[in-house]
Scaffold this motif. Structure first.
Motif, PDB file in Angstrom:
ATOM      1  N   ASP A 146      -6.850  -0.483   6.199  1.00  0.00           N
ATOM      2  CA  ASP A 146      -5.870   0.494   6.681  1.00  0.00           C
ATOM      3  C   ASP A 146      -6.563   1.846   6.836  1.00  0.00           C
ATOM      4  OD1 ASP A 146      -2.876   1.396   6.930  1.00  0.00           O
ATOM      5  OD2 ASP A 146      -3.731   2.735   5.414  1.00  0.00           O
ATOM      6  N   GLY A 152      -5.596   4.241   4.041  1.00  0.00           N
ATOM      7  CA  GLY A 152      -6.037   3.650   2.790  1.00  0.00           C
ATOM      8  C   GLY A 152      -7.543   3.642   2.652  1.00  0.00           C
ATOM      9  N   MET A 166      -6.829  -2.109   1.128  1.00  0.00           N
ATOM     10  CA  MET A 166      -6.701  -0.718   1.566  1.00  0.00           C
ATOM     11  C   MET A 166      -7.800  -0.339   2.559  1.00  0.00           C
ATOM     12  SD  MET A 166      -5.586   1.347  -1.895  1.00  0.00           S
ATOM     13  CE  MET A 166      -5.517   2.955  -1.096  1.00  0.00           C
ATOM     14  N   ALA A 211      -6.781   6.937  -4.890  1.00  0.00           N
ATOM     15  CA  ALA A 211      -6.909   5.590  -5.462  1.00  0.00           C
ATOM     16  C   ALA A 211      -7.138   5.612  -6.967  1.00  0.00           C
ATOM     17  CB  ALA A 211      -8.055   4.850  -4.774  1.00  0.00           C
ATOM     18  N   LEU A 258       0.819  -1.211   0.000  1.00  0.00           N
ATOM     19  CA  LEU A 258       0.000   0.000   0.000  1.00  0.00           C
ATOM     20  C   LEU A 258       0.852   1.260   0.000  1.00  0.00           C
ATOM     21  CD1 LEU A 258      -2.825  -0.876   2.568  1.00  0.00           C
ATOM     22  CD2 LEU A 258      -2.714  -1.342   0.117  1.00  0.00           C
TER      23      LEU A 258
END
Length: 497
Positions: A449, A452, A446, A393, A232
């Motif tokens: 996280d 993320g 993600m 993203a 990531l």
């Protein structure tokens, strides 16, 4: 690629110029001109995978995964190689200033090309602000009399002027910017490996060979799960490898340029990413505090005894920042140009001047870049943080769209014009589906996280808004005249102008 001007969109399908609709200019323009030389494209291809994130972001990855960060880089590297192979296949068959946006338009529908094109444009205009600020921090440290915001404006103005002159001036600047990055990393890897094996004269490093890969808690000191965490942290430092497929449309031999860039992406990632990170991890234990305090590359140079390592790295990072700014402005403007040519952006964006430069597309992109710089200084922790997270993203969305476009376009090209498949995706369609699974897994992971999760959810929110707008707009306006309804309507052309 064609330099013919785009006609009004009421032409019949067979009148379509050989390039995509975004390859020419709007009425009154002369279209993009092949101003990029072979050496420009070679260096753009090499430099495209070396962003400032490699120099300043690798420390966080090393702290999270230890030596196993090499596996993280390798996994992302494999993913990028596969995506670039797919993109290279489509770009060699049909060079386009809109690259994957034009292919998404052709393979998935107008809504897809519109959506991913604007999301990608949004990503790069935010990057302009990030890189301008990063460069301003370094320059302000050298010349504090000029405030940071002043330096940010200066570098933005200079590179805007460069892009406005001609595509050749962009290529020339990028040739030297990327050249400095390439030489710097090449020298770093060579000197570092000599020090690792204790054969560098005058080195302060003990030359422990590969011992540091396992002598501080093993190769995976934080467990195998840390490899995914590291993934990531490093995945976004690879963004930019696709720029060469946009730039190829302004070269004299796009097909050869794309083929060469696609075939060389493996060794570029192996040397510049895996090679340089391996040197850092073999010169120092992964948990050496200097890696976090000084930065991974500065710490490695200091361990050898290179004087003024910090200042040297500042120059290299500044070069990487300017390169990213230069390419970011170029990329955003060419995407806006292509969108304008397809009627998905103001038609003025598709007009070029007598030098083949899309002035309106460049100025339109840089205006939003300047706005983002201002927001970064006014509200860095609120509005600008939202912009960062909501575009975070997009890189993964772009890669997914490339995969799905290639799935459909490969079959169509193979059926209609197989001679255009001079670059082929390996083990089609199995590796394409495997890549889709890898990217999807990263996106899902993600969500586990904190940082993320914010990026994925906000990026999905913005993407959903853009897609909804595209679908409503398409329903209201109806299909483009050049889309037609017959089997020939969206057929890949067999010749180029």
């Amino acid at each position: 690629m064609t330099s013919q001007s785009i006609r009004e969109p009421d032409r019949s399908p067979r009148q379509q110029p050989p390039g995509d609709p975004g390859s020419g200019g709007a009425p009154g323009g002369e279209g993009l001109k092949p101003g990029l030389k072979g050496r420009h494209l070679s260096m753009i291809a090499i430099g495209g995978v070396i962003g400032a994130g490699l120099f300043v972001g690798s420390s966080a990855g090393i702290a999270a995964a230890g030596p196993a960060i090499l596996v993280s880089y390798a996994l992302v590297g494999v993913m990028v190689v596969l995506v670039m192979r797919m993109l290279g296949e489509m770009a060699a068959a049909r060079p386009s200033s809109g690259s994957f946006s034009a292919y998404a338009d052709m393979a998935l529908g107008r809504w897809a090309g519109f959506s991913i094109g604007w999301l990608y444009w949004f990503f790069w205009v935010v990057v302009l602000a990030v890189e301008a600020t990063a460069g301003a921090v370094i320059l302000n440290g050298w010349v504090p009399a000029v405030p940071q915001w002043g330096w940010a404006l200066i570098v933005m103005f200079v590179l805007t002027a460069t892009n406005l002159v001609s595509v050749g001036s962009y290529g020339e600047f990028e040739f030297w910017f990327a050249g400095i990055k390439v030489v710097a990393i090449g020298v770093f890897v060579i000197i570092g490996l000599l020090a690792v094996f204790g054969v560098l004269p005058g080195s302060d490093n003990p030359g422990s060979g590969f011992a540091h890969l396992t002598d501080a808690g093993g190769f995976m000191p934080n467990g195998p799960g840390a490899i995914l965490t590291g993934t990531l942290l490093v995945v976004f430092s690879f963004m930019g490898s696709e720029i060469v497929t946009l730039a190829a449309g302004e070269s004299s031999d796009p097909q050869r340029a794309v083929s060469k860039a696609t075939n060389s992406v493996i060794w570029r990632i192996a040397i510049f990413y895996l090679g340089s990170i391996l040197v850092v991890l073999t010169l120092l234990p992964w948990n050496d505090k200097s890696i976090q305090t000084d930065g991974s590359y500065v710490a490695a140079l200091n361990s050898i005894g290179i004087p003024h390592a910090g200042q040297i790295m500042d120059v290299i990072v500044l070069t990487a920042v300017l390169s990213c700014l230069n390419s970011g402005l170029y990329t955003a403007s060419r995407m806006a140009f292509s969108l304008g040519g397809r009627g998905d952006a103001p038609r003025a964006f598709a007009r070029t001047n007598h030098r083949g430069v899309p002035q309106a597309a460049i100025l339109g992109s840089v205006v939003f870049g300047f706005l983002a710089v201002w927001l970064n200084y006014q509200w860095p922790d609120t509005i600008f943080e939202f912009l960062l997270n909501s575009s975070g993203a997009v890189a993964l969305f772009v890669w997914l769209v490339i995969c799905f476009s290639q799935l459909r376009l490969r079959v169509r090209i193979q059926r209609e014009t197989p001679e255009q498949l001079v670059v082929r995706m390996w083990l089609f369609p199995y590796l394409t589906w495997a890549t889709i699974a890898m990217i999807s897994f990263v996106l899902v992971y993600m969500l586990t996280d904190d940082d993320g999760r914010t990026q994925v959810l906000l990026s999905l929110l913005v993407a959903a808004f853009v897609v909804a707008f595209a679908l409503i707009r398409e329903k209201v306006r109806g299909p483009r005249a050049d889309e037609g309804s017959g089997p020939e309507a969206r057929k890949v052309p067999t010749a180029r102008g």
